[in-house]
Design a protein around this motif. Structure first.
Motif, PDB file in Angstrom:
ATOM      1  N   ILE A 197       0.546  -1.274  -0.208  1.00 43.03           N
ATOM      2  CA  ILE A 197       0.120   0.212   0.410  1.00 43.03           C
ATOM      3  C   ILE A 197       0.524   1.200  -0.281  1.00 43.03           C
ATOM      4  O   ILE A 197       0.906   2.497  -1.133  1.00 43.03           O
ATOM      5  N   ALA A 198       1.963   1.578   0.883  1.00 44.55           N
ATOM      6  CA  ALA A 198       3.374   2.626   0.950  1.00 44.55           C
ATOM      7  C   ALA A 198       3.454   2.680  -0.309  1.00 44.55           C
ATOM      8  O   ALA A 198       3.387   3.638  -1.215  1.00 44.55           O
ATOM      9  N   SER A 199       4.578   1.629  -1.544  1.00 52.04           N
ATOM     10  CA  SER A 199       5.082   1.834  -2.474  1.00 52.04           C
ATOM     11  C   SER A 199       3.737   2.353  -3.219  1.00 52.04           C
ATOM     12  O   SER A 199       4.252   2.894  -4.401  1.00 52.04           O
ATOM     13  N   SER A 200       2.681   1.290  -3.733  1.00 55.79           N
ATOM     14  CA  SER A 200       1.271   1.888  -4.594  1.00 55.79           C
ATOM     15  C   SER A 200       1.085   3.732  -4.064  1.00 55.79           C
ATOM     16  O   SER A 200       1.452   4.327  -5.303  1.00 55.79           O
ATOM     17  N   ALA A 201       0.965   3.953  -3.090  1.00 53.96           N
ATOM     18  CA  ALA A 201       0.562   5.057  -3.091  1.00 53.96           C
ATOM     19  C   ALA A 201       1.557   6.355  -3.064  1.00 53.96           C
ATOM     20  O   ALA A 201       1.258   7.447  -3.950  1.00 53.96           O
ATOM     21  N   LEU A 202       2.147   5.943  -2.782  1.00 54.68           N
ATOM     22  CA  LEU A 202       3.751   6.351  -3.316  1.00 54.68           C
ATOM     23  C   LEU A 202       3.784   6.857  -5.103  1.00 54.68           C
ATOM     24  O   LEU A 202       4.340   8.461  -5.590  1.00 54.68           O
ATOM     25  N   LEU A 203       3.976   5.923  -5.832  1.00 57.12           N
ATOM     26  CA  LEU A 203       3.891   5.641  -6.743  1.00 57.12           C
ATOM     27  C   LEU A 203       2.849   6.291  -7.911  1.00 57.12           C
ATOM     28  O   LEU A 203       2.975   7.112  -8.268  1.00 57.12           O
ATOM     29  N   ILE A 204       2.038   5.893  -7.220  1.00 58.68           N
ATOM     30  CA  ILE A 204       0.299   6.915  -7.661  1.00 58.68           C
ATOM     31  C   ILE A 204       0.391   8.064  -7.699  1.00 58.68           C
ATOM     32  O   ILE A 204       0.059   8.914  -8.426  1.00 58.68           O
ATOM     33  N   ILE A 205       0.943   8.781  -6.639  1.00 58.76           N
ATOM     34  CA  ILE A 205       1.553  10.443  -6.483  1.00 58.76           C
ATOM     35  C   ILE A 205       2.063  11.075  -6.622  1.00 58.76           C
ATOM     36  O   ILE A 205       1.578  11.942  -8.192  1.00 58.76           O
ATOM     37  N   SER A 206       3.404  10.405  -7.500  1.00 61.83           N
ATOM     38  CA  SER A 206       4.775  10.699  -8.012  1.00 61.83           C
ATOM     39  C   SER A 206       3.548  10.880  -9.627  1.00 61.83           C
ATOM     40  O   SER A 206       3.812  11.943 -10.228  1.00 61.83           O
ATOM     41  N   LEU A 207       3.639   9.319 -10.002  1.00 62.11           N
ATOM     42  CA  LEU A 207       2.472   9.351 -11.215  1.00 62.11           C
ATOM     43  C   LEU A 207       1.735  10.699 -11.679  1.00 62.11           C
ATOM     44  O   LEU A 207       1.671  11.112 -12.417  1.00 62.11           O
ATOM     45  N   TRP A 208       0.793  11.012 -10.555  1.00 63.77           N
ATOM     46  CA  TRP A 208      -0.567  11.622 -10.472  1.00 63.77           C
ATOM     47  C   TRP A 208       0.731  13.112 -11.080  1.00 63.77           C
ATOM     48  O   TRP A 208       0.164  14.284 -12.062  1.00 63.77           O
ATOM     49  N   ARG A 209       1.114  13.208 -10.058  1.00 67.51           N
ATOM     50  CA  ARG A 209       2.115  15.472 -10.071  1.00 67.51           C
ATOM     51  C   ARG A 209       2.718  15.357 -11.486  1.00 67.51           C
ATOM     52  O   ARG A 209       2.667  15.766 -11.992  1.00 67.51           O
ATOM     53  N   HIS A 210       3.306  13.814 -12.162  1.00 69.20           N
ATOM     54  CA  HIS A 210       4.565  14.396 -13.075  1.00 69.20           C
ATOM     55  C   HIS A 210       3.389  14.560 -13.990  1.00 69.20           C
ATOM     56  O   HIS A 210       3.776  15.187 -14.843  1.00 69.20           O
ATOM     57  N   ILE A 211       2.040  13.916 -14.112  1.00 68.70           N
ATOM     58  CA  ILE A 211       1.234  13.901 -15.475  1.00 68.70           C
ATOM     59  C   ILE A 211       0.311  14.841 -15.210  1.00 68.70           C
ATOM     60  O   ILE A 211       0.125  16.234 -16.709  1.00 68.70           O
ATOM     61  N   ARG A 212       0.707  15.976 -13.777  1.00 65.01           N
ATOM     62  CA  ARG A 212       0.106  16.718 -14.396  1.00 65.01           C
ATOM     63  C   ARG A 212       0.422  18.187 -14.546  1.00 65.01           C
ATOM     64  O   ARG A 212       0.719  18.574 -15.003  1.00 65.01           O
ATOM     65  N   LYS A 213       1.674  17.689 -13.897  1.00 66.34           N
ATOM     66  CA  LYS A 213       3.042  18.874 -14.060  1.00 66.34           C
ATOM     67  C   LYS A 213       2.993  18.903 -16.076  1.00 66.34           C
ATOM     68  O   LYS A 213       3.514  19.572 -16.872  1.00 66.34           O
ATOM     69  N   MET A 214       2.919  17.665 -16.881  1.00 68.22           N
ATOM     70  CA  MET A 214       3.194  17.168 -18.191  1.00 68.22           C
ATOM     71  C   MET A 214       1.636  17.502 -18.725  1.00 68.22           C
ATOM     72  O   MET A 214       2.174  18.958 -20.328  1.00 68.22           O
ATOM     73  N   ASN A 215       1.059  17.730 -18.336  1.00 66.09           N
ATOM     74  CA  ASN A 215      -0.639  18.191 -19.081  1.00 66.09           C
ATOM     75  C   ASN A 215      -0.090  19.799 -19.096  1.00 66.09           C
ATOM     76  O   ASN A 215      -1.112  20.931 -19.799  1.00 66.09           O
ATOM     77  N   LEU A 216      -0.244  20.464 -17.730  1.00 67.34           N
ATOM     78  CA  LEU A 216       0.552  22.044 -17.393  1.00 67.34           C
ATOM     79  C   LEU A 216       1.418  22.371 -18.677  1.00 67.34           C
ATOM     80  O   LEU A 216       1.160  23.743 -19.609  1.00 67.34           O
ATOM     81  N   ASN A 217       2.390  21.190 -19.019  1.00 67.55           N
ATOM     82  CA  ASN A 217       3.599  22.272 -20.344  1.00 67.55           C
ATOM     83  C   ASN A 217       2.764  22.070 -20.992  1.00 67.55           C
ATOM     84  O   ASN A 217       2.940  22.804 -22.773  1.00 67.55           O
ATOM     85  N   SER A 218       1.707  21.102 -21.212  1.00 71.05           N
ATOM     86  CA  SER A 218       1.978  21.165 -22.785  1.00 71.05           C
ATOM     87  C   SER A 218       0.507  21.871 -23.391  1.00 71.05           C
ATOM     88  O   SER A 218      -0.073  22.406 -24.652  1.00 71.05           O
ATOM     89  N   ASP A 219       0.020  22.055 -22.371  1.00 70.49           N
ATOM     90  CA  ASP A 219      -1.053  23.253 -22.805  1.00 70.49           C
ATOM     91  C   ASP A 219      -0.472  24.908 -23.218  1.00 70.49           C
ATOM     92  O   ASP A 219      -0.530  25.281 -23.571  1.00 70.49           O
TER      93      ASP A 219
END
Length: 307
Positions: A197-219
């Motif tokens: 649970i801890a590793s999956s939660a950290l990975l999901i948070i990291s991927l979500w942040r990275h995708i949001r950052k990439m979305n911002l850059n793509s906008d």
């Protein structure tokens, strides 16, 4: 409650399909990686983990499916302490190993993919390849300890019941054994569950942040959107699916332990056993589809078969 013949046949057909899917998917992963290991004399850290996981799931699939067939065709088996006790001990070990190896895979994904600027995290990125064999060996040893504890209690309880308690009924004995199985299963699984649970939660948070950052850059720059972002989205979906499936399997396996004592709740047990048998095959199929090497090899095999 006695199941009708059509319901039993439907249940057995579903169990047979799950067995076939699990054996083929997990056997394919093990066979392909073993062939590659023979050819190149080396396996990557990821291949070591998924090969160990696939082999444990292969055994789990066969064991769980046989359990499902026995439950419908020979239900008295679960009342026979002489046979059901060793059966429960073997299931305990295979189940714990499968959970631990799945947690190892989640940790591997987290360390390799997630982005966190912590010294420990960066150290793990550098040392993970050397730590993987020890992580797998430690998982097996941990499962052995919990399984031996369960086996010792099971056989000592059985012997003491034979010698001292003629007034204890078979139902009471099964009930006590089910309660202790539930406790050992919960205690033995708590470490891999927390780690997963801890590793999956950290990975999901990291991927979500990275995708949001990439979305911002793509906008800001439409040309920025590329296949890298699509890969991150697919990785996020895969991790979320794995997280949901893992926890559903754990809850179903925990609830199904009651079948040792409470066979009357047949609908609950039937649903739980179908879910348990689906887990070893479903995620392994996702692993094959998400791994370019496994996916390409499977496509070649299917193409050759069609030709």
């Amino acid at each position: 409650m006695v199941s009708s013949a059509p319901a039993v046949i439907f249940y057995l057909i579903i169990s047979a399909m799950e067995l076939l899917a699990g054996v083929v998917a997990n056997g394919y992963i093990v066979a392909l990686n073993c062939i590659n290991w023979v050819k190149s004399r080396k396996l990557t850290s990821y291949d070591k983990i998924i090969t160990s996981l696939a082999f444990s799931r292969f055994c789990l699939q066969v064991f769980v499916s046989s359990d499902n067939f026995l439950y419908k065709l020979y239900p008295d088996f679960f009342y026979m302490t002489e046979t059901s006790s060793p059966y429960a001990v073997i299931w305990m070990f295979i189940n714990q190993v499968s959970l631990c190896f799945a947690s190892c895979l989640s940790v591997f994904y987290c360390v390799k993919i997630a982005s966190f600027n912590q010294a420990l995290f960066n150290w793990l990125k550098l040392k993970l390849s050397k730590l993987v064999p020890w992580l797998l060996l430690g998982s097996v040893l941990y499962c052995l300890v919990t399984t031996v504890a369960f086996a010792v209690f099971t056989y000592s309880s059985h012997n003491s019941t034979d010698c001292l308690s003629r007034n204890v009924t078979i139902s009471d004995n099964n009930k006590n054994r089910a309660v202790f199985t539930f406790l050992i299963h919960g205690i033995g699984s708590i470490s891999p569950i927390i780690l997963f649970i801890a590793s999956s939660a950290l990975l999901i948070i990291s991927l979500w942040r990275h995708i949001r950052k990439m979305n911002l850059n793509s906008d800001l720059n439409p040309s920025f959107r590329n296949s890298t972002m699509d890969a991150h989205v697919r990785a996020l979906k895969s991790v979320v699916f794995f997280f949901i499936l893992y926890n559903i399997y754990y809850m179903a396996s925990t609830l199904s332990i009651g079948s040792l004592a409470y066979v009357s709740d047949e609908l609950r047990i039937t649903v739980c056993t179908i879910i348990i048998a689906a887990y070893p095959s479903l995620h392994s199929i996702v692993l094959i589809l998400g791994n370019p090497k496994l996916k390409l090899a499977s496509a070649r095999i299917l193409h050759s078969a069609n030709c």
